[in-house]
Motif scaffolding. Sequence first.
Motif, short mmCIF file in Angstrom:
data_model
loop_
_atom_site.label_atom_id
_atom_site.label_comp_id
_atom_site.label_asym_id
_atom_site.label_seq_id
_atom_site.Cartn_x
_atom_site.Cartn_y
_atom_site.Cartn_z
N LEU A 143 0.95 -1.13 0.05
CA LEU A 143 0.02 -0.02 -0.12
C LEU A 143 0.93 1.23 0.19
O LEU A 143 0.49 2.28 -0.50
CB LEU A 143 -0.73 0.00 1.15
N THR A 144 2.08 1.18 0.70
CA THR A 144 2.99 2.32 0.76
C THR A 144 3.34 2.66 -0.66
O THR A 144 3.56 3.77 -1.09
CB THR A 144 4.27 2.14 1.62
N ARG A 145 3.94 1.35 -1.27
CA ARG A 145 4.39 1.45 -2.54
C ARG A 145 3.63 2.16 -3.95
O ARG A 145 3.88 3.00 -4.38
CB ARG A 145 5.05 0.31 -3.13
N GLU A 146 2.14 1.70 -3.46
CA GLU A 146 1.27 2.05 -4.41
C GLU A 146 1.12 3.73 -4.39
O GLU A 146 0.71 4.33 -5.25
CB GLU A 146 -0.16 1.58 -4.21
N SER A 147 0.87 4.13 -3.05
CA SER A 147 0.74 5.65 -2.85
C SER A 147 1.80 6.51 -3.31
O SER A 147 1.82 7.77 -3.32
CB SER A 147 0.41 5.89 -1.47
N GLY A 154 13.60 5.99 -4.49
CA GLY A 154 14.07 4.49 -4.93
C GLY A 154 12.88 3.57 -3.92
O GLY A 154 12.46 4.17 -3.01
N THR A 155 12.92 2.28 -4.24
CA THR A 155 12.12 1.43 -3.49
C THR A 155 12.62 1.69 -2.27
O THR A 155 11.85 1.55 -0.99
CB THR A 155 12.29 -0.12 -4.00
N LYS A 156 13.91 1.64 -1.72
CA LYS A 156 14.19 1.59 -0.52
C LYS A 156 13.77 2.71 0.38
O LYS A 156 13.48 2.58 1.42
CB LYS A 156 15.79 1.38 -0.42
N GLU A 157 13.85 3.86 -0.20
CA GLU A 157 13.61 4.97 0.39
C GLU A 157 12.05 5.11 0.57
O GLU A 157 11.29 5.67 1.50
CB GLU A 157 13.99 6.26 -0.52
N ARG A 158 11.24 4.26 -0.35
CA ARG A 158 9.67 4.39 -0.42
C ARG A 158 9.25 3.63 0.84
O ARG A 158 8.42 4.04 1.80
CB ARG A 158 9.03 3.98 -1.76
N LYS A 162 6.84 3.47 5.36
CA LYS A 162 5.45 2.70 5.76
C LYS A 162 4.80 2.80 7.14
O LYS A 162 3.83 2.69 7.39
CB LYS A 162 5.80 1.16 5.23
N ASN A 163 5.89 3.35 8.01
CA ASN A 163 5.43 3.73 9.20
C ASN A 163 4.42 4.48 9.20
O ASN A 163 3.60 4.79 10.05
CB ASN A 163 6.52 4.03 10.20
N MET A 164 4.57 5.55 8.72
CA MET A 164 3.53 6.76 8.26
C MET A 164 2.25 6.17 7.68
O MET A 164 1.15 6.66 8.17
CB MET A 164 4.04 7.85 7.26
N PHE A 165 2.21 5.07 6.96
CA PHE A 165 0.78 4.45 6.54
C PHE A 165 0.14 4.01 8.04
O PHE A 165 -0.98 4.31 7.94
CB PHE A 165 1.04 3.33 5.74
N VAL A 166 0.89 3.46 8.88
CA VAL A 166 0.34 2.79 9.96
C VAL A 166 -0.24 3.69 10.68
O VAL A 166 -1.29 3.82 11.46
CB VAL A 166 1.34 2.07 10.85
N ILE A 200 4.42 12.49 3.88
CA ILE A 200 3.00 13.01 4.11
C ILE A 200 2.00 12.42 3.12
O ILE A 200 0.61 12.09 3.64
CB ILE A 200 3.03 14.55 3.86
N ALA A 201 2.44 12.11 2.22
CA ALA A 201 1.33 11.16 1.17
C ALA A 201 1.28 9.89 1.76
O ALA A 201 -0.16 9.55 1.45
CB ALA A 201 2.28 11.09 -0.22
N VAL A 202 2.12 9.25 2.25
CA VAL A 202 1.80 7.93 2.83
C VAL A 202 0.89 8.27 4.10
O VAL A 202 -0.19 7.40 4.45
CB VAL A 202 3.03 7.16 2.97
N LEU A 203 1.29 9.14 4.84
CA LEU A 203 0.41 9.34 6.09
C LEU A 203 -1.03 9.57 5.57
O LEU A 203 -2.04 8.91 6.17
CB LEU A 203 0.87 10.42 6.77
#
Length: 617
Positions: A143-147, A154-158, A162-166, A200-203
């Motif tokens: 879900l984080t990568r999709e957002s 890069g993938t690692k930075e994205r 993921k903690n912001m999604f939670v 912020i976008a993931v949050l």
Amino acid sequence: MTPQELSKVTILFSGDSGDGIQLTGSEFSHTAALYGNDLSTFPDFPAEIRAPIGTVAGVSGFRLNFGSIEIHTPGGHVDVLVVMNAAALKKNIEDLRPNGLIIANSSGFDKRNLKLAGYDESATPLDDLRDSHRILELDVTKLTRESLKESSLGTKERDRSKNMFVLGFLYWIYGRSLERTTQFLTEKFAKRPEIAQANIAVLKAGYHYGETTEASLPRYVVKPAPQKPGVYRNISGNQATALGLVAASQKSGLDLFYGSYPITPASDILHELAKHKNFGVKTFQAEDEIAAITAAIGASFGGAMGVTASSGPGIALKGEAIGLAVMLELPLVIVNVQRGGPSTGLPTKTEQADLFQAMYGRNGEAPLPVFAAKSPSDAFDAAFEAAKYAIEYMTPVMLLSDGYIANGSEPWMFPTSGELSAIHPVKANLSEQPYLPYKRNERGVRSWAIPGQKDGEHRIGGLEKEIDTGNVSYDARNHEAMVKIRAERIEKLAESYPPLEMEEGEAEGDVLVIGWGSTYGAVKVAARDLNRDGFAVSHLHLRHLYPLHPELGHVISRFKKVVVPELNNGQLVKILREKYLVDAIPYNKIQGQPLKADEVHEALMNTIRSIVKNEKA
């Protein structure tokens, strides 16, 4: 779904050290505090800085207890367990109450993560818990990568977001605003705006995920707690210690000099003090513990408020210099932020095992006052008081904190300068000649002449002092007299303590619980609940561990039983037994974790049952 109102909630965030667990927990805490909830937190770091990813040893945790009622502990069994991988579930599942909610990152339960956590690759730990708990699985990584699919990162930075999604998802569950965290991320990553925008976008994605799947998800309301009107801030124990020292410096008119060597969990005191140069604070990171304390002693000799801090192993290295400060009779505050020992022990875990070290850990007869903070916000008052006694009684003072207090946080209504008591340094009156550096006032305290003052020339050092003159003396009778003078003046200090007050219960009854330090919240809640159930249990919490309060023996005599809960193998209980000849009952926990209220409750019930049994016999 209509939100359900709750009076309090305990959430445990857990995952790998690199999952941003501490940031997630602290941001939720700040937002809850701004909302008006009372709260208590307990960050629990892994012992190894870089433990293998995905293993139980590498799990980082952040426990938060918040509510619309008074909160005194970070909670017992948790209501919501957030697990970013299988290891986090394995480590913390026993802390989750029956029917508690598990929010699991499903991508952290693949075969690789199961194996790293010590499960069989074919195991289904989440499925095995469905009958006893509520489970909500989210593929947070996906879900984080999709957002962030439009992001240039890069993938690692994205994945680091993921903690912001939670966090965003939990904000939705508890109806909290994203404003505080959005502002925090903007400021934190001001020089990397693309990072700020991604977080912020993931949050927001986490929050909107809740909105779009609302029908199947629970939501809760935890209203603000009734609190005394005033201005509050959220504060950790190490921050409060530092601010208490700064306040004492200002009220005494002395510059604060802080000499230290980095050590877990005391280092944040240095970090906080370094921010306050505008108050005349001077911080010095020395090459070792001995240099740190001797520099602080030198600063005191020069007329400043000398302070040093460490944890148990560092305090051991400072031992000889502490004896020097006792011999010199100069103000010095020594902060010991205790951790699990002995030796390197458990650097990131909490314990109260340095009480004997604080009281006896020096060569010769070298008594000094030993005080203890009882909570993160109380560390301010404890540090201020330690500095006041050090300055007004010309003595080193040991202040005990611990890892739980140092890293934990809670709302704090900070005092104004006018609400703090004055601190009066015992400056020498050099108009009276000759100046006798070890001549004492009615409290047994010598006066303080600063180097460079006309007619105040004198010599100090580690050799024994002659009475009044302070000249070096090898006279046997003089040595015996000076040993007794140094001890008596510390004992005399107890005459100025404020009266003892019960935290809970009456001045007499069946059971008296005597606590100290970070056991405060757990003991208070247990004693309060037993009182509500009709049991005569009282709670007394000691600030002053040496010398003990002059009224303590009389207070103890008014109870049938005395129980002493401690995070050690029984240290204060031995001191009380020896001094008051009371058959005090120890209750000890030595697991690197704080006491829980239900553990103390059970120990007290056992004592109550023994009283009832004896009375029937």
